[in-house]
Design a protein around this motif. Structure first.
Motif, PDB file in Angstrom:
ATOM      1  N   LEU A  65     -37.840  41.175  10.347  1.00  7.19           N
ATOM      2  CA  LEU A  65     -36.412  41.081  10.049  1.00  7.19           C
ATOM      3  C   LEU A  65     -36.291  40.340   8.729  1.00  7.19           C
ATOM      4  CD1 LEU A  65     -33.423  41.391  10.591  1.00  7.19           C
ATOM      5  CD2 LEU A  65     -33.518  39.382  12.079  1.00  7.19           C
ATOM      6  N   VAL A  66     -35.966  41.083   7.672  1.00  5.99           N
ATOM      7  CA  VAL A  66     -35.905  40.517   6.319  1.00  5.99           C
ATOM      8  C   VAL A  66     -34.610  40.948   5.654  1.00  5.99           C
ATOM      9  CG1 VAL A  66     -37.058  40.371   4.085  1.00  5.99           C
ATOM     10  CG2 VAL A  66     -38.427  40.679   6.157  1.00  5.99           C
ATOM     11  N   LEU A  67     -33.885  39.986   5.075  1.00  6.15           N
ATOM     12  CA  LEU A  67     -32.668  40.279   4.337  1.00  6.15           C
ATOM     13  C   LEU A  67     -32.710  39.582   2.982  1.00  6.15           C
ATOM     14  CD1 LEU A  67     -31.770  40.090   7.560  1.00  6.15           C
ATOM     15  CD2 LEU A  67     -29.540  40.552   6.575  1.00  6.15           C
ATOM     16  N   ARG A  68     -32.058  40.179   2.011  1.00 10.37           N
ATOM     17  CA  ARG A  68     -31.957  39.549   0.703  1.00 10.37           C
ATOM     18  C   ARG A  68     -31.120  38.286   0.808  1.00 10.37           C
ATOM     19  NH1 ARG A  68     -33.270  42.972  -3.728  1.00 10.37           N
ATOM     20  NH2 ARG A  68     -31.993  41.630  -5.041  1.00 10.37           N
ATOM     21  N   ASP A  69     -31.380  37.333  -0.084  1.00  2.70           N
ATOM     22  CA  ASP A  69     -30.715  36.030  -0.019  1.00  2.70           C
ATOM     23  C   ASP A  69     -29.196  36.136  -0.120  1.00  2.70           C
ATOM     24  OD1 ASP A  69     -33.142  34.770   0.236  1.00  2.70           O
ATOM     25  OD2 ASP A  69     -33.340  34.316  -1.899  1.00  2.70           O
ATOM     26  N   GLU A  70     -28.702  37.129  -0.846  1.00  2.00           N
ATOM     27  CA  GLU A  70     -27.259  37.216  -1.063  1.00  2.00           C
ATOM     28  C   GLU A  70     -26.496  37.809   0.130  1.00  2.00           C
ATOM     29  OE1 GLU A  70     -29.065  40.831  -3.283  1.00  2.00           O
ATOM     30  OE2 GLU A  70     -29.560  38.728  -2.871  1.00  2.00           O
ATOM     31  N   VAL A  71     -27.214  38.287   1.144  1.00  2.00           N
ATOM     32  CA  VAL A  71     -26.541  38.862   2.312  1.00  2.00           C
ATOM     33  C   VAL A  71     -25.876  37.744   3.112  1.00  2.00           C
ATOM     34  CG1 VAL A  71     -26.859  40.120   4.483  1.00  2.00           C
ATOM     35  CG2 VAL A  71     -28.161  40.774   2.444  1.00  2.00           C
ATOM     36  N   PRO A  72     -24.575  37.855   3.437  1.00  2.00           N
ATOM     37  CA  PRO A  72     -23.884  36.809   4.204  1.00  2.00           C
ATOM     38  C   PRO A  72     -24.542  36.593   5.567  1.00  2.00           C
ATOM     39  CG  PRO A  72     -22.310  38.350   3.267  1.00  2.00           C
ATOM     40  CD  PRO A  72     -23.672  38.938   3.052  1.00  2.00           C
ATOM     41  N   THR A  73     -24.466  35.362   6.071  1.00  2.00           N
ATOM     42  CA  THR A  73     -25.119  35.016   7.327  1.00  2.00           C
ATOM     43  C   THR A  73     -24.611  35.863   8.488  1.00  2.00           C
ATOM     44  OG1 THR A  73     -25.404  32.742   6.571  1.00  2.00           O
ATOM     45  CG2 THR A  73     -25.617  33.133   8.924  1.00  2.00           C
ATOM     46  N   ASN A  74     -23.305  36.110   8.547  1.00  2.00           N
ATOM     47  CA  ASN A  74     -22.767  36.880   9.670  1.00  2.00           C
ATOM     48  C   ASN A  74     -23.262  38.323   9.665  1.00  2.00           C
ATOM     49  OD1 ASN A  74     -21.309  37.534   7.371  1.00  2.00           O
ATOM     50  ND2 ASN A  74     -19.365  37.786   8.448  1.00  2.00           N
ATOM     51  N   ALA A  75     -23.657  38.840   8.497  1.00  2.00           N
ATOM     52  CA  ALA A  75     -24.181  40.205   8.421  1.00  2.00           C
ATOM     53  C   ALA A  75     -25.528  40.305   9.132  1.00  2.00           C
ATOM     54  CB  ALA A  75     -24.323  40.633   6.964  1.00  2.00           C
ATOM     55  N   GLU A  76     -26.281  39.209   9.165  1.00  2.00           N
ATOM     56  CA  GLU A  76     -27.581  39.213   9.826  1.00  2.00           C
ATOM     57  C   GLU A  76     -27.415  39.477  11.322  1.00  2.00           C
ATOM     58  OE1 GLU A  76     -31.612  36.460   9.709  1.00  2.00           O
ATOM     59  OE2 GLU A  76     -29.653  35.493   9.594  1.00  2.00           O
ATOM     60  N   THR A  77     -26.475  38.778  11.957  1.00  2.00           N
ATOM     61  CA  THR A  77     -26.219  38.967  13.375  1.00  2.00           C
ATOM     62  C   THR A  77     -25.703  40.377  13.652  1.00  2.00           C
ATOM     63  OG1 THR A  77     -25.679  36.620  13.570  1.00  2.00           O
ATOM     64  CG2 THR A  77     -25.006  38.037  15.378  1.00  2.00           C
ATOM     65  N   TRP A  78     -24.788  40.859  12.800  1.00  2.00           N
ATOM     66  CA  TRP A  78     -24.244  42.207  12.959  1.00  2.00           C
ATOM     67  C   TRP A  78     -25.344  43.260  12.821  1.00  2.00           C
ATOM     68  CZ3 TRP A  78     -24.023  46.483   9.739  1.00  2.00           C
ATOM     69  CH2 TRP A  78     -23.156  47.510  10.142  1.00  2.00           C
ATOM     70  N   GLN A  80     -28.583  42.958  13.398  1.00  2.00           N
ATOM     71  CA  GLN A  80     -29.462  42.975  14.561  1.00  2.00           C
ATOM     72  C   GLN A  80     -28.791  43.673  15.739  1.00  2.00           C
ATOM     73  OE1 GLN A  80     -31.693  39.384  15.905  1.00  2.00           O
ATOM     74  NE2 GLN A  80     -30.623  39.705  17.843  1.00  2.00           N
ATOM     75  N   ALA A  81     -27.520  43.363  15.978  1.00  2.00           N
ATOM     76  CA  ALA A  81     -26.802  43.980  17.100  1.00  2.00           C
ATOM     77  C   ALA A  81     -26.723  45.493  16.923  1.00  2.00           C
ATOM     78  CB  ALA A  81     -25.401  43.381  17.209  1.00  2.00           C
ATOM     79  N   ARG A  82     -26.436  45.951  15.718  1.00  2.00           N
ATOM     80  CA  ARG A  82     -26.339  47.385  15.456  1.00  2.00           C
ATOM     81  C   ARG A  82     -27.695  48.063  15.614  1.00  2.00           C
ATOM     82  NH1 ARG A  82     -24.041  51.975  16.189  1.00  2.00           N
ATOM     83  NH2 ARG A  82     -24.144  53.427  14.429  1.00  2.00           N
ATOM     84  N   ALA A  83     -28.755  47.441  15.125  1.00  2.00           N
ATOM     85  CA  ALA A  83     -30.093  48.015  15.260  1.00  2.00           C
ATOM     86  C   ALA A  83     -30.494  48.115  16.733  1.00  2.00           C
ATOM     87  CB  ALA A  83     -31.106  47.179  14.484  1.00  2.00           C
ATOM     88  N   PHE A  84     -30.152  47.096  17.524  1.00  2.00           N
ATOM     89  CA  PHE A  84     -30.457  47.129  18.955  1.00  2.00           C
ATOM     90  C   PHE A  84     -29.724  48.288  19.635  1.00  2.00           C
ATOM     91  CE2 PHE A  84     -31.930  42.517  20.024  1.00  2.00           C
ATOM     92  CZ  PHE A  84     -32.947  42.644  19.091  1.00  2.00           C
ATOM     93  N   ARG A  85     -28.469  48.551  19.244  1.00  2.00           N
ATOM     94  CA  ARG A  85     -27.731  49.666  19.836  1.00  2.00           C
ATOM     95  C   ARG A  85     -28.392  50.999  19.489  1.00  2.00           C
ATOM     96  NH1 ARG A  85     -23.087  46.598  18.410  1.00  2.00           N
ATOM     97  NH2 ARG A  85     -22.721  47.852  16.543  1.00  2.00           N
ATOM     98  N   LEU A  86     -28.838  51.132  18.251  1.00  2.00           N
ATOM     99  CA  LEU A  86     -29.512  52.364  17.846  1.00  2.00           C
ATOM    100  C   LEU A  86     -30.832  52.547  18.599  1.00  2.00           C
ATOM    101  CD1 LEU A  86     -28.884  52.212  13.986  1.00  2.00           C
ATOM    102  CD2 LEU A  86     -27.795  53.747  15.636  1.00  2.00           C
TER     103      LEU A  86
END
Length: 237
Positions: A65-78, A80-86
């Motif tokens: 699970l890797v995100l660029r530094d500029e990605v907002p923190t709340n986007a990380e949780t979103w 993961q949740a979306r990937a789990f649904r897929l």
């Protein structure tokens, strides 16, 4: 933001890979994060948690699970949740995830440089995953670039197994001499590790989390759960 299934060349243990796309970035979106689900080092990682699920078919490990530094923190949780649904739509019902609380550094011409502060799994806690304690303590072989050379990788060189070429190339890139044709792998590996400045460190274990996904959501993990670890118990967020 959007989540799409992507193709990544990471390692054969990856079954599903998902990318976080910044749809506002020109010209047609930019990849700003990657989450992969795959096969752990041994089936027991999954079967010890999801006894009724078939490992690798119904249950997987969240192994990247890797995100660029500029990605907002709340986007990380979103994300993961979306990937789990897929993944649930593809039949996956159980996920095990780990967080490493131990900081990592690499050696540079200017001295040690921090490349990973360690974390205790805030994102997994936000998702409501069960905390199952720490994995066992172990000793790791650390390379000067801050990466770990796992025991299984070293055994491929020692025993002349398939896949040793990638390990040897990695060590040569760090300063080891190329291995001569017919040279015993065990002796070469010992010399190579000494040449590149590899060191053996004691690792206190990773934090372990698990959750049911899809129609199984709401079921309780049968393994023993513990209170969530916090920052003062090892690692950054």
């Amino acid at each position: 933001m959007a989540v799409e299934k992507i193709t990544v060349k990471i390692r054969p243990a990856v079954r599903f890979a998902y990318g976080l796309i910044d749809t506002a970035a020109p010209p047609a979106g930019q990849l700003v994060g990657v989450l992969t689900l795959g096969i752990p080092t041994q089936a027991a990682v999954l079967t010890s948690v999801f006894r009724e699920l078939t490992p690798y078919a119904d249950s997987l490990e969240l192994n990247r699970l890797v995100l660029r530094d500029e990605v907002p923190t709340n986007a990380e949780t979103w994300f993961q949740a979306r990937a789990f649904r897929l993944a649930a739509a593809r039949g996956i019902r159980g996920i095990v995830a780990h967080s490493d609380p131990e900081p990592r550094t690499r050696l540079t011409a200017h001295g040690p440089e921090m490349i990973f502060p360690g974390h205790y799994g805030t994102i997994y806690q936000a998702k409501g995953m069960d905390y199952l304690g720490k994995t066992r303590r172990r000793r790791l072989t650390m390379l000067p670039d801050g990466s770990v050379l796992h025991e299984r990788a070293m055994s491929k060189v020692r025993n002349n197994e398939r896949g040793r070429g990638g390990v040897e190339t990695r060590l040569v890139a760090l300063g080891a001499r190329p291995r001569h044709e017919g040279e015993p792998g065990r002796a070469w590996l010992e010399e190579a590790l000494h040449t590149v400045g590899a060191r053996v460190v004691s690792h206190g274990g990773n934090h372990r989390y698990a959750a049911y996904i899809g129609p199984c959501t709401g079921r309780r993990i049968t393994a023993t759960s513990y209170p969530y670890p916090k920052a003062d118990q090892g690692g950054a967020a």
